[in-house]
Design a protein around this motif. Structure first.
Motif, PDB file in Angstrom:
ATOM      1  N   HIS A 274       0.843  -1.202   0.000  1.00  0.00           N
ATOM      2  CA  HIS A 274       0.000   0.000   0.000  1.00  0.00           C
ATOM      3  C   HIS A 274       0.874   1.247   0.000  1.00  0.00           C
ATOM      4  O   HIS A 274       0.554   2.237  -0.661  1.00  0.00           O
ATOM      5  N   ALA A 275       1.979   1.183   0.734  1.00  0.00           N
ATOM      6  CA  ALA A 275       2.903   2.318   0.722  1.00  0.00           C
ATOM      7  C   ALA A 275       3.448   2.547  -0.681  1.00  0.00           C
ATOM      8  O   ALA A 275       3.698   3.663  -1.104  1.00  0.00           O
ATOM      9  N   LEU A 276       3.580   1.441  -1.389  1.00  0.00           N
ATOM     10  CA  LEU A 276       4.146   1.475  -2.744  1.00  0.00           C
ATOM     11  C   LEU A 276       3.106   1.892  -3.777  1.00  0.00           C
ATOM     12  O   LEU A 276       3.364   2.706  -4.656  1.00  0.00           O
ATOM     13  N   LEU A 277       1.922   1.349  -3.663  1.00  0.00           N
ATOM     14  CA  LEU A 277       0.940   1.449  -4.740  1.00  0.00           C
ATOM     15  C   LEU A 277      -0.281   2.298  -4.419  1.00  0.00           C
ATOM     16  O   LEU A 277      -1.042   2.636  -5.319  1.00  0.00           O
TER      17      LEU A 277
ATOM     18  N   GLN B  56      10.641   4.256   3.514  1.00  0.00           N
ATOM     19  CA  GLN B  56      11.195   5.245   2.600  1.00  0.00           C
ATOM     20  C   GLN B  56      12.496   4.742   1.979  1.00  0.00           C
ATOM     21  O   GLN B  56      12.827   5.030   0.842  1.00  0.00           O
ATOM     22  N   ASP B  57      13.246   3.929   2.765  1.00  0.00           N
ATOM     23  CA  ASP B  57      14.517   3.415   2.276  1.00  0.00           C
ATOM     24  C   ASP B  57      14.365   2.400   1.156  1.00  0.00           C
ATOM     25  O   ASP B  57      15.359   1.949   0.581  1.00  0.00           O
ATOM     26  N   LEU B  58      13.128   2.016   0.892  1.00  0.00           N
ATOM     27  CA  LEU B  58      12.937   1.038  -0.162  1.00  0.00           C
ATOM     28  C   LEU B  58      13.391   1.594  -1.506  1.00  0.00           C
ATOM     29  O   LEU B  58      13.573   0.863  -2.460  1.00  0.00           O
TER      30      LEU B  58
ATOM     31  N   GLN C 234       6.848   7.414 -15.908  1.00  0.00           N
ATOM     32  CA  GLN C 234       7.586   6.823 -14.802  1.00  0.00           C
ATOM     33  C   GLN C 234       7.129   7.419 -13.492  1.00  0.00           C
ATOM     34  O   GLN C 234       6.893   8.602 -13.373  1.00  0.00           O
ATOM     35  N   ILE C 235       6.985   6.544 -12.546  1.00  0.00           N
ATOM     36  CA  ILE C 235       6.738   6.986 -11.191  1.00  0.00           C
ATOM     37  C   ILE C 235       7.942   6.568 -10.376  1.00  0.00           C
ATOM     38  O   ILE C 235       8.235   5.382 -10.289  1.00  0.00           O
ATOM     39  N   PHE C 236       8.685   7.496  -9.857  1.00  0.00           N
ATOM     40  CA  PHE C 236       9.858   7.132  -9.088  1.00  0.00           C
ATOM     41  C   PHE C 236       9.441   6.782  -7.691  1.00  0.00           C
ATOM     42  O   PHE C 236       9.235   7.629  -6.861  1.00  0.00           O
ATOM     43  N   ALA C 237       9.292   5.530  -7.491  1.00  0.00           N
ATOM     44  CA  ALA C 237       8.795   5.094  -6.188  1.00  0.00           C
ATOM     45  C   ALA C 237       9.517   3.874  -5.670  1.00  0.00           C
ATOM     46  O   ALA C 237       9.126   3.303  -4.698  1.00  0.00           O
TER      47      ALA C 237
END
Length: 208
Positions: free
Chosen positions: A82-85, A152-154, A180-183
């Motif tokens: 969820h943090a990612l997407l 965040q360190d991901l 691009q989504i820089f995530a």
DNA sequence: AATTCGCCCAACCGCAGTCGC
DNA sequence: TGCGACTGCGGTTGGGCGAAT
């Protein structure tokens, strides 16, 4: 003129499904496979709209569904995804075999949201809710900050490329700059997000 | 025992994307 | 190229059920 309704509402059942309806749907899909949801109800002898049949099958009747409580690992995986997407429940469900988007969405709203709030994190942004805390942080708060830092360190870096249909269609994908989504280390391939691909390394999301 | 309250989850609704003509 | 049909997704609702009073 609005869009036409998905089905003839006057002659369709609504509400909870009966065992008999479930069985009819299962029998039909076993015999003919999934798809053609629009025509399925009539063919299967069901007084339901196609949408309703599809939802019932996907969320409840599919044989590969995993019923029962979510494990702690699944919890953490959902939080990370969820943090990612964000609220892309179908994508998140795609990484959790046997779980449906509806199930995950419900679980998020009833359990995980609260879990994050109790950790002092905003469920939407995954950031600390109160970032103007004065001096004297507790161990628990430090733990929360470390966890947030871990997310965040991901170093998330998502790239969204063209869909398969775009690739096969002329003058579409190649004429369009890649979005691009820089995530982080994970890329989303296809506008429909068909797959999530690792871009660099996966050590931070070993569970994926 | 009866009533109220809160939680959970199945199902519905509307919108957006995709496909086929 | 445009349009309608169809499918899938995410947000929301409401009924069932157990706990609390």
């Amino acid at each position: 003129m609005g869009r036409s309704p998905c089905c003839e509402k006057a002659h369709t059942n609504k509400g909870a499904w009966t065992k008999e309806e479930d069985q009819r749907l299962i029998d039909y899909i076993r015999a003919h496979g999934e798809g053609c949801w629009r025509s399925l109800p009539r063919a299967a002898g069901l007084l339901r709209c196609g949408k309703s049949c599809r939802l019932r099958w996907i969320n409840y009747l599919r044989p590969d569904l995993k019923r029962g409580n979510f494990t702690e690992e699944e919890d953490e995986l959902i939080i990370k995804l969820h943090a990612l997407l964000g609220n892309k429940w179908s994508l998140i469900a795609g990484r959790l075999p046997g779980r449906t988007d509806n199930e995950i969405k419900n679980y998020w709203n009833t359990h995980i949201k609260r879990k994050l709030i109790s950790r002092g994190l905003d469920p939407q942004t995954h950031r600390p809710e109160n970032n103007c805390t004065s001096s004297g942080t507790t161990d628990e708060q430090q733990q929360q900050q470390q966890q947030q830092q871990h997310i965040q360190d991901l170093n998330l870096e998502l790239s969204i490329g063209p869909t398969q249909s775009e690739l096969t269609r002329p003058n579409s994908a190649e004429s369009r700059p890649q979005q691009q989504i820089f995530a982080g280390n994970w890329g989303l391939r296809g506008a429909n997000c068909v797959e999530i691909v690792p871009l660099k390394n996966t050590q931070d999301i070993s569970l994926l």
